[in-house]
Design a protein around this motif. Structure first.
Motif, short mmCIF file in Angstrom:
data_model
loop_
_atom_site.label_atom_id
_atom_site.label_comp_id
_atom_site.label_asym_id
_atom_site.label_seq_id
_atom_site.Cartn_x
_atom_site.Cartn_y
_atom_site.Cartn_z
N ILE A 146 34.95 43.86 37.50
CA ILE A 146 34.65 43.09 36.28
C ILE A 146 33.57 42.05 36.58
N LEU B 216 34.97 33.17 35.79
CA LEU B 216 34.73 34.55 36.22
C LEU B 216 35.03 34.73 37.70
N ILE C 58 39.85 36.30 31.12
CA ILE C 58 38.77 37.05 30.46
C ILE C 58 38.57 36.56 29.03
N LEU D 17 38.61 35.67 38.84
CA LEU D 17 39.08 37.06 38.76
C LEU D 17 39.12 37.73 40.14
N ILE E 188 36.72 33.34 29.17
CA ILE E 188 35.30 33.58 29.47
C ILE E 188 34.55 33.98 28.19
N ILE E 189 35.13 34.91 27.44
CA ILE E 189 34.51 35.34 26.18
C ILE E 189 34.36 34.16 25.23
N LEU F 277 45.10 37.46 34.04
CA LEU F 277 43.74 38.02 34.00
C LEU F 277 43.23 38.12 32.57
N LEU F 278 44.11 38.51 31.65
CA LEU F 278 43.73 38.60 30.24
C LEU F 278 43.31 37.22 29.72
N GLY G 165 39.32 42.56 39.66
CA GLY G 165 38.40 41.46 39.42
C GLY G 165 36.98 41.71 39.89
N LEU H 105 29.99 41.96 34.67
CA LEU H 105 29.60 40.77 33.92
C LEU H 105 28.44 40.04 34.58
#
Length: 196
Positions: free
Chosen positions: A158, A145, A126, A148, A129-130, A122-123, A155, A162
Motif C-alpha cells: 500500500i 502512511l 487508510i 502502515l 489518510i484519505i 489499518l482501515l 502495509g 500510494l
C-alpha cells in the motif's frame, strides 16, 4: 489461538523487558498460556507494533482481547465516518444505515473481531489518510502512511502504491515526509532493542 494472542504476547514481553524475537521465550510463553496454535517461531512484525501493544500486554489476555475488540469496533466506526465526511456527495449520507449494516455484516469485519486482527486499525489509518489528503493535508497523511509498515505484508505494498500516487500528484515533499516518518519509526524500535 488467535491472531490477537501474538500481538498481546509481544506487548506483554516488551512491557516486561523481554525480547519477542527470542524464539525460546516466544514458544515457551505460548505453552505457558496454553496456546496450542503457534503460528510462527518468533514475533514476525516490526518492534514498534509490539510497543504499541505494550499497554494491552499489562492486562490479562481476556481483558486485553475485550479492550482490543471494543477499540476495533470504534476504529471501524470512525473509519466509515471519515470516509463519509471525505466524500463530498451529499446523497451519500442517505446511505448511512445500509452502509453501517453492510460493514457490520461484512465477513472480514466479523473475522477481524473474532480473531482480534489488525484490519480495523489499518482501515482507520487508510481512511484518515484519505480524509487528510482530501483536505489537502498531504504531509500529515504521509506521516500516517508510514504507520502502515507495522504490518509489512499489507502495509508495504500500500505504501508503494500510494508513493507512486504522491509522485503523480507532484507531492514530493510529502514523499520525503513519508521517508522521514519511516526512518523515525525504525529508530523508535532500535532505541527499544538495537537487534530487532
Amino acid at each position: 489461538n488467535s491472531d490477537f494472542f501474538s500481538y498481546w504476547l509481544s506487548g506483554k514481553l516488551i512491557s516486561s523487558g523481554q525480547n519477542p524475537y527470542n524464539n525460546l521465550i516466544w514458544i515457551s510463553e505460548h505453552y505457558r498460556f496454553n496456546a496450542t496454535w503457534i503460528s510462527d517461531e518468533t514475533f514476525l512484525y516490526p518492534l514498534p507494533l509490539a510497543m504499541l501493544f505494550a499497554p494491552l500486554g499489562l492486562l490479562s489476555l481476556y481483558n486485553a482481547f475485550v479492550v482490543w475488540v471494543v477499540l476495533t469496533q470504534f476504529m471501524i466506526f470512525f473509519a466509515v465516518i471519515l470516509l463519509m465526511i471525505a466524500n463530498s456527495n451529499q446523497s451519500f449520507k442517505h446511505f448511512i444505515l445500509p452502509l453501517f449494516a453492510g460493514v457490520i455484516l461484512f465477513r472480514p469485519t466479523i473475522v477481524t473481531l473474532l480473531y482480534g486482527q489488525l484490519s480495523g486499525m489499518l482501515l482507520l489509518i487508510i481512511a484518515a489518510i484519505i480524509y487528510l489528503w482530501e483536505l489537502g493535508k498531504w504531509k500529515q497523511g504521509a506521516i500516517l502512511l508510514a504507520v502502515l509498515a507495522l504490518k509489512p505484508n499489507l502495509g508495504i505494498p500500500i505504501i508503494g502504491l500510494l508513493s507512486i500516487y504522491l509522485v503523480l500528484r507532484k507531492q514530493i515533499s510529502s514523499l520525503i515526509t513519508l521517508i522521514i516518518s519511516g526512518v523515525l519509526l525504525t529508530l523508535v524500535g532500535l532505541a527499544q532493542n538495537p537487534n530487532w
